[in-house]
Design a protein around this motif. Structure first.
Motif, short mmCIF file in Angstrom:
data_model
loop_
_atom_site.label_atom_id
_atom_site.label_comp_id
_atom_site.label_asym_id
_atom_site.label_seq_id
_atom_site.Cartn_x
_atom_site.Cartn_y
_atom_site.Cartn_z
N TYR A 12 1.64 -26.95 -26.58
CA TYR A 12 2.72 -26.00 -26.81
C TYR A 12 3.18 -25.97 -28.26
N PHE A 13 3.43 -24.69 -28.68
CA PHE A 13 3.88 -24.50 -30.05
C PHE A 13 5.33 -24.92 -30.16
N PRO A 14 5.87 -25.17 -31.33
CA PRO A 14 5.22 -24.93 -32.63
C PRO A 14 4.28 -26.06 -33.07
N GLY B 234 7.66 -28.17 -14.19
CA GLY B 234 7.63 -26.70 -14.18
C GLY B 234 6.39 -26.15 -14.88
N ARG B 235 6.53 -24.99 -15.46
CA ARG B 235 5.39 -24.29 -16.08
C ARG B 235 4.90 -24.99 -17.34
N VAL B 236 5.78 -25.73 -17.99
CA VAL B 236 5.34 -26.40 -19.23
C VAL B 236 4.25 -27.43 -18.92
N GLY C 208 13.73 -21.04 -13.67
CA GLY C 208 12.62 -20.62 -14.52
C GLY C 208 12.04 -19.25 -14.22
N TRP C 209 10.74 -19.16 -14.28
CA TRP C 209 10.04 -17.87 -14.28
C TRP C 209 8.74 -17.94 -13.49
N ARG C 210 8.21 -16.73 -13.25
CA ARG C 210 6.86 -16.62 -12.68
C ARG C 210 6.13 -15.58 -13.53
N ILE D 6 17.12 -30.92 -7.90
CA ILE D 6 16.18 -30.59 -6.83
C ILE D 6 15.11 -29.62 -7.34
N GLU D 7 13.89 -29.86 -6.89
CA GLU D 7 12.73 -29.10 -7.36
C GLU D 7 11.89 -28.71 -6.14
N LYS D 8 11.49 -27.45 -6.08
CA LYS D 8 10.75 -27.02 -4.89
C LYS D 8 9.28 -27.46 -4.90
N MET E 100 -1.36 -16.06 -29.97
CA MET E 100 -1.86 -16.68 -31.22
C MET E 100 -2.38 -18.09 -30.94
N LYS E 101 -1.69 -18.76 -30.04
CA LYS E 101 -2.14 -20.09 -29.62
C LYS E 101 -3.50 -19.96 -28.93
N HIS E 102 -3.65 -18.93 -28.10
CA HIS E 102 -4.91 -18.75 -27.38
C HIS E 102 -6.05 -18.39 -28.34
N GLY F 115 17.69 -22.48 -19.30
CA GLY F 115 16.27 -22.19 -19.51
C GLY F 115 15.96 -20.73 -19.19
N VAL F 116 14.72 -20.50 -18.76
CA VAL F 116 14.25 -19.13 -18.54
C VAL F 116 14.90 -18.48 -17.32
N ALA F 117 15.61 -19.23 -16.51
CA ALA F 117 16.39 -18.61 -15.43
C ALA F 117 17.40 -17.62 -16.02
N ILE G 189 11.41 -27.89 -17.71
CA ILE G 189 12.01 -28.50 -18.91
C ILE G 189 13.49 -28.15 -19.00
N GLY G 190 13.87 -26.95 -18.52
CA GLY G 190 15.28 -26.55 -18.55
C GLY G 190 16.11 -27.44 -17.63
N GLY G 191 15.69 -27.57 -16.38
CA GLY G 191 16.45 -28.36 -15.41
C GLY G 191 16.47 -29.84 -15.75
N PRO H 22 13.88 -14.68 -20.90
CA PRO H 22 12.71 -15.28 -21.54
C PRO H 22 13.06 -16.14 -22.77
N LEU H 23 12.62 -17.39 -22.77
CA LEU H 23 12.89 -18.32 -23.87
C LEU H 23 11.68 -19.22 -24.06
N ASP H 24 11.53 -19.78 -25.26
CA ASP H 24 10.50 -20.80 -25.44
C ASP H 24 11.08 -22.16 -25.05
N VAL H 25 10.30 -23.21 -25.25
CA VAL H 25 10.74 -24.53 -24.79
C VAL H 25 11.99 -24.99 -25.55
N SER H 26 11.97 -24.85 -26.87
CA SER H 26 13.12 -25.38 -27.61
C SER H 26 14.39 -24.59 -27.27
C1 FAD Z 1 1.31 -18.09 -21.40
C2 FAD Z 1 2.55 -18.83 -21.84
C3 FAD Z 1 2.45 -19.82 -22.79
C4 FAD Z 1 3.59 -20.47 -23.24
N1 FAD Z 1 3.46 -21.37 -24.24
C5 FAD Z 1 4.59 -21.90 -24.80
C6 FAD Z 1 4.49 -22.74 -25.96
O1 FAD Z 1 3.39 -23.02 -26.45
N2 FAD Z 1 5.64 -23.23 -26.51
C7 FAD Z 1 6.87 -22.92 -25.99
O2 FAD Z 1 7.88 -23.36 -26.56
N3 FAD Z 1 6.99 -22.14 -24.87
C8 FAD Z 1 5.88 -21.63 -24.27
N4 FAD Z 1 6.00 -20.85 -23.16
C9 FAD Z 1 7.33 -20.68 -22.53
C10 FAD Z 1 7.64 -21.87 -21.59
O3 FAD Z 1 6.70 -21.88 -20.53
C11 FAD Z 1 9.06 -21.76 -21.06
O4 FAD Z 1 9.95 -21.82 -22.16
C12 FAD Z 1 9.41 -22.90 -20.10
O5 FAD Z 1 8.56 -22.90 -18.97
C13 FAD Z 1 10.85 -22.77 -19.62
O6 FAD Z 1 11.15 -23.84 -18.75
P1 FAD Z 1 12.15 -23.65 -17.51
O7 FAD Z 1 12.47 -25.02 -17.03
O8 FAD Z 1 13.27 -22.78 -17.89
O9 FAD Z 1 11.30 -22.86 -16.41
P2 FAD Z 1 10.02 -23.31 -15.58
O10 FAD Z 1 9.03 -23.98 -16.43
O11 FAD Z 1 9.60 -22.06 -14.84
O12 FAD Z 1 10.58 -24.35 -14.53
C14 FAD Z 1 11.39 -23.94 -13.44
C15 FAD Z 1 11.25 -24.93 -12.31
O13 FAD Z 1 12.13 -24.54 -11.24
C16 FAD Z 1 11.45 -24.67 -10.01
N5 FAD Z 1 12.07 -23.74 -9.07
C17 FAD Z 1 11.99 -22.39 -9.07
N6 FAD Z 1 12.72 -21.88 -8.06
C18 FAD Z 1 13.27 -22.93 -7.41
C19 FAD Z 1 14.12 -23.05 -6.28
N7 FAD Z 1 14.56 -21.96 -5.63
N8 FAD Z 1 14.50 -24.29 -5.88
C20 FAD Z 1 14.06 -25.39 -6.54
N9 FAD Z 1 13.23 -25.34 -7.60
C21 FAD Z 1 12.86 -24.13 -8.05
C22 FAD Z 1 10.02 -24.33 -10.33
O14 FAD Z 1 9.14 -24.86 -9.36
C23 FAD Z 1 9.85 -24.99 -11.71
O15 FAD Z 1 9.46 -26.32 -11.61
C24 FAD Z 1 4.87 -20.18 -22.67
C25 FAD Z 1 4.96 -19.18 -21.68
C26 FAD Z 1 3.82 -18.49 -21.29
C27 FAD Z 1 3.94 -17.35 -20.32
#
Ligand code: FAD
Length: 413
Positions: free
Chosen positions: A52-54, A44-46, A194-196, A36-38, A272-274, A385-387, A17-19, A390-394
């Motif tokens: 997803y909250f809120p 991503g993780r979303v 993002g994150w793992r 580019i996405e691997k 809390m969501k769980h 984003g989470v790179a 969602i960040g990218g 730690p952040l939520d989606v918004s």
């Molecule tokens: C259990 C859990 C529940 C959650 N629930 C909520 C919720 O209900 N509401 C909410 O607002 N937030 C929630 N979150 C947080 C939410 O997941 C993150 O805010 C969101 O994933 C951030 O998006 P991002 O794009 O920064 O990272 P990511 O979602 O991690 O996306 C990063 C992307 O980059 C790609 N990538 C990584 N490395 C490389 C590379 N070297 N080259 C190319 N691509 C790469 C990855 O494959 C991935 O697609 C939750 C988190 C957890 C742990």
């Protein structure tokens, strides 16, 4: 930086969602963008969350609109299964080498599924955190973007691979694809990698490795998802039965100098969501939340108050010291309640570890990182984003919008 940037193109690495947000904002401001996405798909993780909250929306409601915006914007070029393998230069003039991994399926794919019908072997499903298996020719998930199958490398060069290829009427299976690379000239780079999840195997006191009914928060999201391994039913992995008593353990490895020293900010809310997932599916079920202190940031305080009002959720102020194996193999959570001083050993049907968010395994090339591996923005290279932590989606979307603005300014100045 040179007076005039040599390239006006913005590179965004990571299609979560960040990218996605950074790419769209930069492109809609008029910049050329390469995203580019691997992984085989964006999102991503979303994309792997149940809701997803809120607002507790399904991830599709946020992601799909963005996919439409990408499809309609000729300024954005998307490469999936692609990673940065080299970067050189300076702000305004970077040369980036991108390496691609074969998908063995061309853009001619219409996602009809004939290839999957022809596949006979199965592989672990990474989208379900390996909790289930998929055919060796598979769609990464039901809302995949691009909506295109992938053939697992394990069947290339086998009779099964040939059968998969022969099954495709559109000749979209190309088993001769090889890893490839190309170079890009870009003026700014946004790292949105993002994150793992923190590795639960490192938390040996919680016995994730040997107790089937100890799972993690990301696995809980997949169990609750309609397209997950249990088709949306939260079930005990040991016997596929409905859990009657569930424990959610906060800060599993977080705020702990032996593991992740920092707070991941969203784990309390995710738990809390769980709790809500369990209580909605099983109104008679009891949920215990073990916490150090509850962190429900900003406007999400209301979400916390709603969970607090549920009589089926018990709040236990304690960081459990360990999980033991009960007589029937069930997890028994042990520790001391820091308010009542009671020493407890509580048995559960299911325990969910709220593990934190760790920076991506592969450090972004050429970016400055903080002590935990998160990106620190600098001239020409920005985190989104989470790179960045730690952040939520918004908050991720806000940070991505800021990164896009800075990148657009960098390539135009
Ligand atoms: C259990 C859990 C529940 C959650 N629930 C909520 C919720 O209900 N509401 C909410 O607002 N937030 C929630 N979150 C947080 C939410 O997941 C993150 O805010 C969101 O994933 C951030 O998006 P991002 O794009 O920064 O990272 P990511 O979602 O991690 O996306 C990063 C992307 O980059 C790609 N990538 C990584 N490395 C490389 C590379 N070297 N080259 C190319 N691509 C790469 C990855 O494959 C991935 O697609 C939750 C988190 C957890 C742990």
């Amino acid at each position: 930086m040179s007076d005039k940037p040599k390239s006006q193109t913005v590179l965004v690495v990571g299609g979560g969602i960040g990218g996605i947000s950074a790419a769209l904002e930069a492109a809609e401001c008029g910049s050329e963008v390469v995203l580019i996405e691997k992984a085989p798909t964006l999102g991503g993780r979303v994309a792997a969350l149940n809701r997803y909250f809120p607002k507790m929306c399904h991830p599709t409601c946020g992601l799909e609109i963005n996919y439409q915006r990408i499809k309609k914007n000729p300024r954005i070029k998307v490469f999936t299964m692609a990673e940065v393998s080299g970067i050189s230069g300076a702000a305004g003039d970077y040369t980036v080498t991108v390496t691609t991994t074969p998908r063995f399926v061309t853009p001619a794919c219409t996602a009809c599924g004939d290839c999957a019908s022809a596949a006979t072997s199965e592989v672990a499903d990474p989208f379900n955190y390996n909790l289930s298996k998929v055919k060796a020719a598979y769609l990464p998930h039901t809302m995949a973007f691009p909506m295109r199958y992938i053939v697992d490398a394990s069947v290339v060069g086998t009779p099964e691979g040939q059968a998969i290829k022969a099954a495709c009427k559109l000749n979209a299976v190309n088993l001769d694809e090889k890893p490839d690379s190309f170079t890009l000239s870009v003026g700014a780079v946004i790292w949105a990698t993002g994150w793992r999840p923190y590795d639960p195997n490192k938390l040996t006191m919680y016995r994730y490795a040997d107790l089937a009914d100890v799972i993690t928060n990301v696995e809980m999201e997949r169990l609750a998802s309609h397209d997950g391994p249990t088709k949306g039913k939260v079930l005990r992995p040991s016997n596929n039965e409905a859990p009657k008593k569930v424990a959610l353990i906060q800060c599993a490895g977080s705020r702990d100098l032996n593991h992740l020293a920092y707070c991941s900010r969203i784990c309390c809310l995710a738990s809390m969501k769980h709790a809500a997932y369990v209580r909605e599916q099983y109104p008679e079920a009891e949920v215990d939340i073990y916490y150090i202190d509850i962190r429900a940031h900003d406007k999400l305080e209301a979400f916390y108050r709603k969970a607090k009002a549920d009589p089926g959720i018990r709040w236990i102020k304690s960081k459990p010291s360990r999980i033991e194996k009960g007589a029937a193999g069930e997890p028994v959570v042990c520790g001391e309640n820091t308010l009542s001083r009671e020493v407890y050993a509580n048995a559960y049907d299911l325990v969910v570890l709220a593990t934190g968010m760790q920076a991506s395994a592969q450090p972004p090339a050429g970016a400055e990182l903080d002590e935990y591996g998160f990106v620190v923005s600098e001239e020409g290279v920005f985190g989104a984003g989470v790179a960045t932590g730690p952040l939520d989606v918004s908050m991720s979307v806000q940070s991505a919008t800021a990164a896009a603005l800075r990148a657009v300014q960098a390539v135009r100045s």
